[in-house]
Design a protein around this motif. Structure first.
Motif, mmCIF file in Angstrom:
data_model
loop_
_atom_site.group_PDB
_atom_site.id
_atom_site.type_symbol
_atom_site.label_atom_id
_atom_site.label_comp_id
_atom_site.label_asym_id
_atom_site.label_seq_id
_atom_site.Cartn_x
_atom_site.Cartn_y
_atom_site.Cartn_z
ATOM 1 N N VAL A 15 17.659 -13.658 -2.021
ATOM 2 C CA VAL A 15 18.077 -14.956 -2.540
ATOM 3 C C VAL A 15 18.530 -15.779 -1.336
ATOM 4 O O VAL A 15 19.530 -15.446 -0.693
ATOM 5 N N VAL A 16 17.774 -16.796 -0.994
ATOM 6 C CA VAL A 16 18.096 -17.693 0.118
ATOM 7 C C VAL A 16 17.801 -19.101 -0.371
ATOM 8 O O VAL A 16 16.647 -19.512 -0.468
ATOM 9 N N ASP A 17 18.867 -19.852 -0.693
ATOM 10 C CA ASP A 17 18.663 -21.127 -1.369
ATOM 11 C C ASP A 17 19.989 -21.889 -1.365
ATOM 12 O O ASP A 17 21.044 -21.325 -1.067
ATOM 13 N N THR A 18 19.923 -23.174 -1.694
ATOM 14 C CA THR A 18 21.145 -23.901 -1.986
ATOM 15 C C THR A 18 21.498 -23.690 -3.455
ATOM 16 O O THR A 18 20.632 -23.411 -4.293
ATOM 17 N N LEU A 19 22.782 -23.791 -3.764
ATOM 18 C CA LEU A 19 23.248 -23.570 -5.125
ATOM 19 C C LEU A 19 22.841 -24.746 -6.001
ATOM 20 O O LEU A 19 23.137 -25.903 -5.662
ATOM 21 N N PRO A 20 22.147 -24.509 -7.106
ATOM 22 C CA PRO A 20 21.741 -25.619 -7.972
ATOM 23 C C PRO A 20 22.942 -26.494 -8.358
ATOM 24 O O PRO A 20 23.979 -26.006 -8.810
ATOM 25 N N GLY A 21 22.790 -27.789 -8.140
ATOM 26 C CA GLY A 21 23.859 -28.727 -8.444
ATOM 27 C C GLY A 21 24.884 -28.882 -7.345
ATOM 28 O O GLY A 21 25.718 -29.802 -7.384
ATOM 29 N N HIS A 22 24.825 -28.004 -6.349
ATOM 30 C CA HIS A 22 25.782 -28.053 -5.242
ATOM 31 C C HIS A 22 25.051 -27.755 -3.930
ATOM 32 O O HIS A 22 25.161 -26.663 -3.376
ATOM 33 N N PRO A 23 24.282 -28.706 -3.408
ATOM 34 C CA PRO A 23 23.517 -28.466 -2.184
ATOM 35 C C PRO A 23 24.394 -28.180 -0.974
ATOM 36 O O PRO A 23 23.896 -27.723 0.054
ATOM 37 N N GLU A 24 25.707 -28.429 -1.090
ATOM 38 C CA GLU A 24 26.603 -28.128 0.022
ATOM 39 C C GLU A 24 26.904 -26.630 0.130
ATOM 40 O O GLU A 24 27.514 -26.181 1.107
ATOM 41 N N VAL A 25 26.466 -25.829 -0.856
ATOM 42 C CA VAL A 25 26.670 -24.376 -0.844
ATOM 43 C C VAL A 25 25.325 -23.700 -0.616
ATOM 44 O O VAL A 25 24.398 -23.844 -1.425
ATOM 45 N N LEU A 42 19.162 -20.472 7.649
ATOM 46 C CA LEU A 42 20.426 -20.871 7.034
ATOM 47 C C LEU A 42 21.039 -22.063 7.759
ATOM 48 O O LEU A 42 21.611 -22.957 7.124
ATOM 49 N N ALA A 43 20.919 -22.080 9.072
ATOM 50 C CA ALA A 43 21.402 -23.244 9.818
ATOM 51 C C ALA A 43 20.628 -24.497 9.429
ATOM 52 O O ALA A 43 21.207 -25.592 9.290
ATOM 53 N N ASP A 44 19.326 -24.360 9.225
ATOM 54 C CA ASP A 44 18.524 -25.503 8.781
ATOM 55 C C ASP A 44 18.957 -25.975 7.389
ATOM 56 O O ASP A 44 19.108 -27.177 7.146
ATOM 57 N N LEU A 45 19.138 -25.026 6.461
ATOM 58 C CA LEU A 45 19.549 -25.403 5.110
ATOM 59 C C LEU A 45 20.910 -26.088 5.120
ATOM 60 O O LEU A 45 21.158 -27.031 4.354
ATOM 61 N N ALA A 46 21.806 -25.623 5.996
ATOM 62 C CA ALA A 46 23.142 -26.206 6.058
ATOM 63 C C ALA A 46 23.146 -27.587 6.708
ATOM 64 O O ALA A 46 23.991 -28.427 6.380
ATOM 65 N N THR A 47 22.208 -27.838 7.606
ATOM 66 C CA THR A 47 22.227 -29.114 8.336
ATOM 67 C C THR A 47 21.244 -30.143 7.783
ATOM 68 O O THR A 47 21.511 -31.350 7.832
ATOM 69 N N THR A 48 20.109 -29.685 7.257
ATOM 70 C CA THR A 48 19.092 -30.622 6.761
ATOM 71 C C THR A 48 18.733 -30.415 5.297
ATOM 72 O O THR A 48 18.071 -31.263 4.701
ATOM 73 N N GLY A 49 19.113 -29.277 4.725
ATOM 74 C CA GLY A 49 18.774 -28.986 3.340
ATOM 75 C C GLY A 49 17.381 -28.443 3.133
ATOM 76 O O GLY A 49 16.988 -28.170 1.991
ATOM 77 N N THR A 50 16.616 -28.294 4.209
ATOM 78 C CA THR A 50 15.242 -27.801 4.092
ATOM 79 C C THR A 50 14.982 -26.753 5.178
ATOM 80 O O THR A 50 15.780 -26.573 6.094
ATOM 81 N N GLY A 73 24.800 -9.149 9.248
ATOM 82 C CA GLY A 73 23.539 -9.479 9.894
ATOM 83 C C GLY A 73 23.194 -10.953 9.813
ATOM 84 O O GLY A 73 23.034 -11.639 10.828
ATOM 85 N N MET A 74 23.065 -11.472 8.596
ATOM 86 C CA MET A 74 22.670 -12.871 8.428
ATOM 87 C C MET A 74 23.784 -13.824 8.840
ATOM 88 O O MET A 74 23.536 -14.862 9.477
ATOM 89 N N GLY A 75 25.026 -13.513 8.473
ATOM 90 C CA GLY A 75 26.122 -14.411 8.775
ATOM 91 C C GLY A 75 26.363 -14.583 10.258
ATOM 92 O O GLY A 75 26.608 -15.699 10.732
ATOM 93 N N SER A 76 26.277 -13.494 11.012
ATOM 94 C CA SER A 76 26.486 -13.597 12.460
ATOM 95 C C SER A 76 25.395 -14.427 13.109
ATOM 96 O O SER A 76 25.652 -15.229 14.019
ATOM 97 N N ALA A 77 24.148 -14.269 12.637
ATOM 98 C CA ALA A 77 23.038 -15.052 13.191
ATOM 99 C C ALA A 77 23.187 -16.527 12.838
ATOM 100 O O ALA A 77 22.917 -17.412 13.658
ATOM 101 N N ALA A 78 23.620 -16.819 11.603
ATOM 102 C CA ALA A 78 23.828 -18.206 11.205
ATOM 103 C C ALA A 78 24.952 -18.838 12.024
ATOM 104 O O ALA A 78 24.857 -20.008 12.439
#
Length: 379
Positions: A322-332, A353-361, A13-18
């Motif tokens: 749980v929807v977040d960047t990995l502490p210490g590894h914002p690329e995950v 998720l697309a926003d977190l991956a592209t802008t971090g917020t 569900g989430m992965g296909s939308a992202a």
């Protein structure tokens, strides 16, 4: 080694939308799925999933849901098929219980149209229901369901048409973040990206070890029963619902796709363990657990069994995502587990998720969903 802007692991569900949201932004994106595209090993099969605005779990979900509805409509228009069906929704149980009071709180805080009905009023208006005295329900007219299997395929098709690459039947063995990049290692190769989104559902703790013990897979069973009075269980007259009963918390759908009333029981038999070891084969005991609730609360649906299907929930201690960047590894970017109530959000979570991956917020309030909330010291 192939290079991408973003890699999405897990195309449910989430992965296909992202995948779709990233591809439409012009990103170079790869989706990797361990099973087939549109499989029955995870959490999104079984034809459909409930969507509702009167969110008893927490009022903070309501703004996300409003955006989810809008994005489901947009996806329908782009895909050329109906994915969102409105039936109205009931959140019911003891009048002073968590479901009723929580749904009412969400309606009042966000000014949602609603009615508070007694059990007798629900049973008269919707005669497929037979709720006991002392129960009540919040009826909210925007409730309904999303055609979950079709929705995943719609997102995937849109993503591929926009240039996304897609690998199915490929197992991710590990994620190696560092220096602002991520290497994803699979049983078929190695791929590098600036960001990775891990939306692996019940397998997420295998790839994000910090979620071990926090993201706990649990076996669930859905059943479809041929009603004795089918006219009481059509989408036109039978609202979707969540109801707390003496036999457990159940959720139900009108007949659609399969000519049967659909019902599930949260925390079915509390069978928990690794996703690879939980049985996908339904049993007579599974059927009987569902039928007991049907006999008590939906007796006109107590006909022959048509289908049983096992799926997986992945539960957190507080049952929030749980929807977040990995502490210490914002690329995950970590997405899920959803504790059995996440699919309705897939459309908006793809955007988040697309926003977190592209802008971090994200413009949405994600404070309920922080990765480290179970380990962070109390304030």
């Amino acid at each position: 080694m192939q290079h991408f802007d973003t890699i999405v692991i897990g195309i449910g569900g989430m992965g296909s939308a992202a995948l779709w949201q990233l591809a439409r932004r012009g990103q170079s994106v790869l989706g990797i799925e361990r099973f087939d595209i549109g499989h029955s090993m995870g959490s999104s099969h079984g034809l459909n999933r409930i969507i509702r605005l009167a969110y008893f779990e927490h009022p903070k979900y309501v703004p996300l849901l409003r955006r989810a509805y809008a994005l489901w409509r947009e996806t329908e228009a782009l895909a050329g098929e109906q994915l969102l069906y409105i039936t109205g929704g009931i959140d019911g149980g003891p009048a002073d219980g968590r479901i009723v009071t929580g749904a009412l709180a969400a309606c009042l805080e966000h000014d949602l149209p609603h009615e508070v009905l007694t059990a007798a009023e629900i049973n008269r208006r919707f005669p497929g229901y037979r709720l006991p005295d002392g129960h009540a329900g919040v009826y909210q007219p925007d409730g309904g369901f999303v055609a979950s299997e079709r929705a995943i395929l719609a997102h995937v098709s849109l993503a591929v048409a926009a240039g996304a690459q897609l690998h199915a039947r490929e197992t991710v063995l590990g994620i190696e973040p560092g220096n602002g990049r991520v290497v994803v290692v699979t049983d078929r190769g190695r791929y590098e990206a600036g960001r990775v989104i891990v939306s692996a559902g019940a397998w997420i703790a295998d790839l994000v070890p910090g979620l071990a013990g926090t993201a706990v897979p649990e076996r669930q069973v859905l059943g479809w029963f041929l009603p004795r009075r089918p006219e009481l269980f059509t989408p036109a007259v039978f609202p979707v619902s969540n109801v707390a009963t003496d036999l457990g918390h159940v959720y139900q759908f009108p007949s659609w796709g399969i000519p049967g009333f659909k019902i599930g029981l949260y925390n079915h038999f509390r069978e928990r363990g690794h996703a690879d070891h939980l049985s996908r084969e339904p049993t007579p005991a599974d059927e009987e657990a569902l039928r007991r609730v049907i006999r008590a609360c939906f007796p006109e649906a107590d006909g022959p069994i048509l289908r049983l299907a096992a799926c997986l929930f992945t539960n957190t201690p507080d049952e929030h995502f749980v929807v977040d960047t990995l502490p210490g590894h914002p690329e995950v970017v970590v997405a899920s587990p959803c504790s059995g109530h996440g699919f309705k959000f897939a459309s908006v979570m793809g955007e988040v998720l697309a926003d977190l991956a592209t802008t971090g917020t994200s413009r949405h309030d994600l404070s309920l969903f922080t990765y480290d909330r179970f380990t962070a010291p109390a304030a």
